[in-house]
Design an enzyme around this catalytic site. Structure first.
Site, mmCIF file in Angstrom:
data_model
loop_
_atom_site.group_PDB
_atom_site.id
_atom_site.type_symbol
_atom_site.label_atom_id
_atom_site.label_comp_id
_atom_site.label_asym_id
_atom_site.label_seq_id
_atom_site.Cartn_x
_atom_site.Cartn_y
_atom_site.Cartn_z
ATOM 1 N N ASN A 115 43.556 51.844 37.923
ATOM 2 C CA ASN A 115 43.692 50.793 36.918
ATOM 3 C C ASN A 115 43.044 49.511 37.409
ATOM 4 O OD1 ASN A 115 45.685 48.290 37.144
ATOM 5 N ND2 ASN A 115 46.507 49.898 38.494
ATOM 6 N N PHE A 119 46.674 42.059 35.359
ATOM 7 C CA PHE A 119 47.874 41.290 35.002
ATOM 8 C C PHE A 119 47.904 40.933 33.518
ATOM 9 C CE2 PHE A 119 48.748 39.267 39.472
ATOM 10 C CZ PHE A 119 49.090 40.523 39.961
ATOM 11 N N SER A 178 47.752 42.933 44.370
ATOM 12 C CA SER A 178 46.964 43.641 43.370
ATOM 13 C C SER A 178 45.483 43.414 43.641
ATOM 14 C CB SER A 178 47.300 43.142 41.962
ATOM 15 O OG SER A 178 46.371 43.645 41.023
ATOM 16 N N ASN A 180 43.191 43.575 41.418
ATOM 17 C CA ASN A 180 42.526 43.338 40.132
ATOM 18 C C ASN A 180 42.522 41.890 39.665
ATOM 19 O OD1 ASN A 180 42.029 46.159 39.813
ATOM 20 N ND2 ASN A 180 44.186 46.408 39.301
ATOM 21 N N THR A 181 43.033 40.975 40.495
ATOM 22 C CA THR A 181 42.929 39.545 40.234
ATOM 23 C C THR A 181 42.112 38.936 41.367
ATOM 24 O OG1 THR A 181 45.031 39.397 39.036
ATOM 25 C CG2 THR A 181 44.194 37.368 40.027
ATOM 26 N N LYS A 221 55.458 42.369 48.003
ATOM 27 C CA LYS A 221 54.723 43.624 47.886
ATOM 28 C C LYS A 221 53.366 43.469 48.560
ATOM 29 C CE LYS A 221 53.740 47.205 44.466
ATOM 30 N NZ LYS A 221 53.937 47.591 43.043
ATOM 31 N N ASN A 250 51.252 48.567 47.373
ATOM 32 C CA ASN A 250 50.544 48.447 46.103
ATOM 33 C C ASN A 250 49.438 49.514 46.044
ATOM 34 O OD1 ASN A 250 49.604 47.308 43.622
ATOM 35 N ND2 ASN A 250 50.231 45.287 44.320
#
Length: 359
Positions: A115, A119, A178, A180-181, A221, A250
């Protein structure tokens, strides 16, 4: 039922199937008496699996990881599927749409997902409204920063989440891992992480005094992609700052061992390929902290044996996400039953006796 529905869902785009499922669960959660009936059928009642951590009761060590119910739209159903706790989010102060679609990919041959959601969520105000009231299990809020918030101001976003949600949640998870940011993972570096966690804890104490609620756990996390030295430094920073626990781990940027054609998609990988790595991190952190910092193990938990391995490595609790997509809603009950069998096999009378025995 899920065995029949799964082929149909898997014919849809992964994110379309996700939204369809979440909508169905949200509707089901508002059907009178249905969540209660589900809970009566699935709620774990075996005392061997129950624990009290941070002053909270956990009827099962199995929880739902963040990312599935980002906006707490289906907590009525998920809290009555046999889980001992739920993690909602990641939520950011302001709503944001996330990254461009497509951004969620199934890798069935690898029992994995990739993915790059970014967010996407409806923001703090919506989450606060949906979390009001009583829930069947403890619910934690996974909190992050908005994409356009500079790292220098990131603490303000995390503090805002604690300020708004303290009165309606049972704990917080600081998400700095994460992939993805852009720039988010830089907040894991020891000095930045210590400063961030300390700021969040200060806000939590302010809200505790204001709301007169008990002290809530604040967990952090971390990424599975940290090298050994950086991971050790980050764990040390979390402990020194006074956080309540760790969530390991994560999603990963690694693509080692994948076979599916979607393996080249960018984003975070979850599922079976992460099983061994996340368990190793649990064991490493447990040894480093001497078992003094509770750990939640997450990554590639498909079977009771997977969950038990993480518990024996040092996890007090375990979370699932990707396996729920592949295995269906009976998964938590199956894991609970399997854990009881494994405890009996090993001559143990309580799940806490297994925590860290392999570390």
């Amino acid at each position: 039922m899920y065995a029949r529905l799964k082929p149909l869902l898997f014919q849809l785009d992964a994110e379309q199937a996700h939204h369809l499922t979440m909508t169905a669960c949200a509707v089901a959660g508002h059907v009178p008496a249905l969540p209660t009936l589900l809970g009566a059928l699935t709620r774990p009642v075996a005392g061997q699996l129950s624990q009290n951590l941070w002053g909270l009761p956990f009827a099962s060590p199995i929880g739902l990881a963040a990312g599935l119910d980002k906006n707490a739209e289906a907590v009525g159903v998920f809290s009555n599927l046999g889980f001992g706790f739920l993690e909602v989010g990641t939520v950011t102060p302001r709503p944001q749409t996330g990254n461009k679609q497509p951004r969620l990919f199934r890798l069935p041959s690898d029992e994995a997902l990739i993915n790059r959601m970014g967010f996407n969520n409806l923001g703090l105000e919506m989450l606060e409204r949906r979390l009001r009231g009583r829930h069947a299990v403890p619910i934690w809020a996974n909190i992050g920063k908005n994409k356009d918030t500079l790292n220098e101001q990131a603490a303000d976003d995390y503090r805002a989440a604690v300020r708004v949600l303290y009165g309606v949640t049972d704990g917080f998870v600081i998400n700095v891992s994460s992939p993805n940011t852009p720039g988010l993972r830089a907040l894991q570096h020891a000095s930045e992480l210590h400063t961030l966690v300390s700021a969040v804890l200060d806000m939590a104490e302010e809200q505790r005094l204001k709301t007169l609620k008990p002290k809530l756990p604040i967990l952090v996390k971390l990424s599975p992609d940290l090298d050994e030295r950086d991971f050790e430094a980050s764990v040390d920073a979390v402990a020194r700052a006074g956080a309540s626990g760790l969530i390991l781990s994560n999603t990963t940027l690694s693509r080692e061992g994948l076979n599916h054609s979607s393996k080249s998609e960018s984003g975070g990988l979850s599922g079976k390929p992460l099983t061994r790595r996340s368990t190793e991190l649990v064991k490493q952190a447990y040894r480093q902290t001497g078992g003094t910092l509770p750990i939640v193990g997450v990554g590639g938990v498909f079977t009771a044996e997977d969950a038990y391995a993480k518990i024996r490595a040092g996890a007090s609790l375990v979370e699932v996400y990707t396996a729920l997509i592949y295995e269906g809603p009976a998964l938590p009950s199956r894991l609970n039953a399997g854990l009881l069998e494994l405890l009996r096999r090993d001559g143990l009378t309580h799940i806490s006796e297994a925590v860290g025995v392999d570390a």
